[in-house]
Design a protein around this motif. Structure first.
Motif, short mmCIF file in Angstrom:
data_model
loop_
_atom_site.label_atom_id
_atom_site.label_comp_id
_atom_site.label_asym_id
_atom_site.label_seq_id
_atom_site.Cartn_x
_atom_site.Cartn_y
_atom_site.Cartn_z
N TYR A 191 11.61 -18.92 -1.79
CA TYR A 191 11.47 -19.72 -2.79
C TYR A 191 12.33 -19.64 -4.35
O TYR A 191 12.36 -18.28 -4.26
CB TYR A 191 10.20 -20.42 -3.14
N VAL A 192 12.66 -20.53 -4.98
CA VAL A 192 13.43 -20.05 -6.25
C VAL A 192 12.52 -21.12 -7.36
O VAL A 192 12.33 -22.30 -6.54
CB VAL A 192 14.83 -20.23 -6.33
N VAL A 193 12.47 -20.60 -8.50
CA VAL A 193 12.22 -21.69 -9.43
C VAL A 193 13.54 -21.95 -10.33
O VAL A 193 14.08 -20.96 -10.92
CB VAL A 193 11.03 -20.99 -10.40
N VAL A 194 13.82 -23.10 -10.47
CA VAL A 194 14.74 -23.55 -11.47
C VAL A 194 14.27 -24.71 -12.47
O VAL A 194 13.40 -25.22 -12.58
CB VAL A 194 15.75 -24.23 -10.63
N LYS A 195 14.79 -24.73 -13.68
CA LYS A 195 14.72 -25.77 -14.56
C LYS A 195 15.39 -27.06 -14.21
O LYS A 195 16.32 -26.97 -13.75
CB LYS A 195 15.34 -25.27 -15.96
N ASP A 196 14.71 -28.03 -14.53
CA ASP A 196 15.18 -29.31 -14.19
C ASP A 196 14.77 -30.29 -15.19
O ASP A 196 13.89 -30.00 -16.02
CB ASP A 196 14.85 -29.80 -12.78
N THR A 197 14.86 -31.59 -15.15
CA THR A 197 14.56 -32.63 -15.83
C THR A 197 13.92 -33.72 -15.09
O THR A 197 14.25 -34.03 -13.87
CB THR A 197 15.51 -33.10 -16.95
N LEU A 198 12.75 -34.35 -15.41
CA LEU A 198 12.08 -35.40 -14.97
C LEU A 198 12.14 -36.45 -16.09
O LEU A 198 11.29 -36.55 -17.05
CB LEU A 198 10.82 -35.15 -14.49
N GLY A 199 13.23 -37.59 -16.14
CA GLY A 199 13.32 -38.33 -17.29
C GLY A 199 13.72 -37.64 -18.20
O GLY A 199 14.54 -36.65 -18.12
N PRO A 200 13.12 -37.64 -19.46
CA PRO A 200 13.67 -36.91 -20.60
C PRO A 200 13.23 -35.36 -20.65
O PRO A 200 13.35 -34.60 -21.44
CB PRO A 200 13.29 -37.56 -21.65
N GLN A 201 11.86 -35.34 -19.84
CA GLN A 201 11.20 -34.01 -19.86
C GLN A 201 11.78 -32.78 -19.19
O GLN A 201 12.27 -32.99 -17.95
CB GLN A 201 9.81 -34.34 -19.50
N PRO A 202 11.78 -31.80 -19.71
CA PRO A 202 12.23 -30.49 -19.05
C PRO A 202 10.98 -30.15 -18.26
O PRO A 202 9.84 -30.17 -18.55
CB PRO A 202 12.56 -29.35 -19.98
N VAL A 203 11.34 -29.54 -16.81
CA VAL A 203 10.08 -29.30 -15.87
C VAL A 203 10.58 -28.13 -15.10
O VAL A 203 11.73 -27.76 -15.04
CB VAL A 203 9.74 -30.44 -15.03
N ASN A 204 9.81 -27.61 -14.71
CA ASN A 204 9.76 -26.48 -13.49
C ASN A 204 10.12 -27.16 -12.06
O ASN A 204 9.12 -27.95 -11.92
CB ASN A 204 8.99 -25.46 -13.77
#
Length: 134
Positions: free
Chosen positions: A77-90
């Motif tokens: 697995y890897v963890v990346v930064k992403d966005t969900l709507g305007p929110q940054p999420v893991n």
């Protein structure tokens, strides 16, 4: 010279992925504690109790998923930064499968919550885990 630059960039990229997982605090064992959604409830009432055997173990870049103490799946697995709507999420990506549905997570002390792109209010499930071992 180009080979040296490529090796350096590759090492930095791999190091960043490992750091993201460590910073996310996923390493350790997590046991399932329940699901929240506006859908049907689980029929197994023991599935949420401590000692249920529904566990995910995360190491630096590998995972093992157990159901009732039986290994069901393992891989990377890897963890990346992403966005969900305007929110940054893991976001967690299992087995380099970037085409699958996105799985996001958040942590609050020893609680781990997985969720998707559909919010809970729109019938999107959230899966709750509790840390049982670091």
């Amino acid at each position: 010279m180009k080979k040296l630059l490529l090796i350096t960039l590759l090492a930095a990229f791999i190091g960043c992925k490992k750091d993201a997982a460590n910073k996310a605090g996923l390493k350790g064992s997590w046991e399932y504690r329940g699901t929240a959604c506006y859908c049907l409830a689980a029929t197994d009432t023991n599935a949420k109790k401590p000692g249920n055997g529904n566990i995910i173990i995360f190491a630096d870049n590998t995972y093992k998923r157990f159901a009732k103490d039986t290994l069901k799946k393992s891989g990377t697995y890897v963890v990346v930064k992403d966005t969900l709507g305007p929110q940054p999420v893991n976001r967690i990506i299992y087995d380099n499968d970037t085409a699958s549905d996105k799985i996001f997570f958040r942590m609050d002390q020893n609680k781990l919550t997985f969720f998707g792109q559909t919010p809970l209010a729109a019938d999107g499930p959230e899966y709750y885990y509790e840390r049982i071992k670091s």
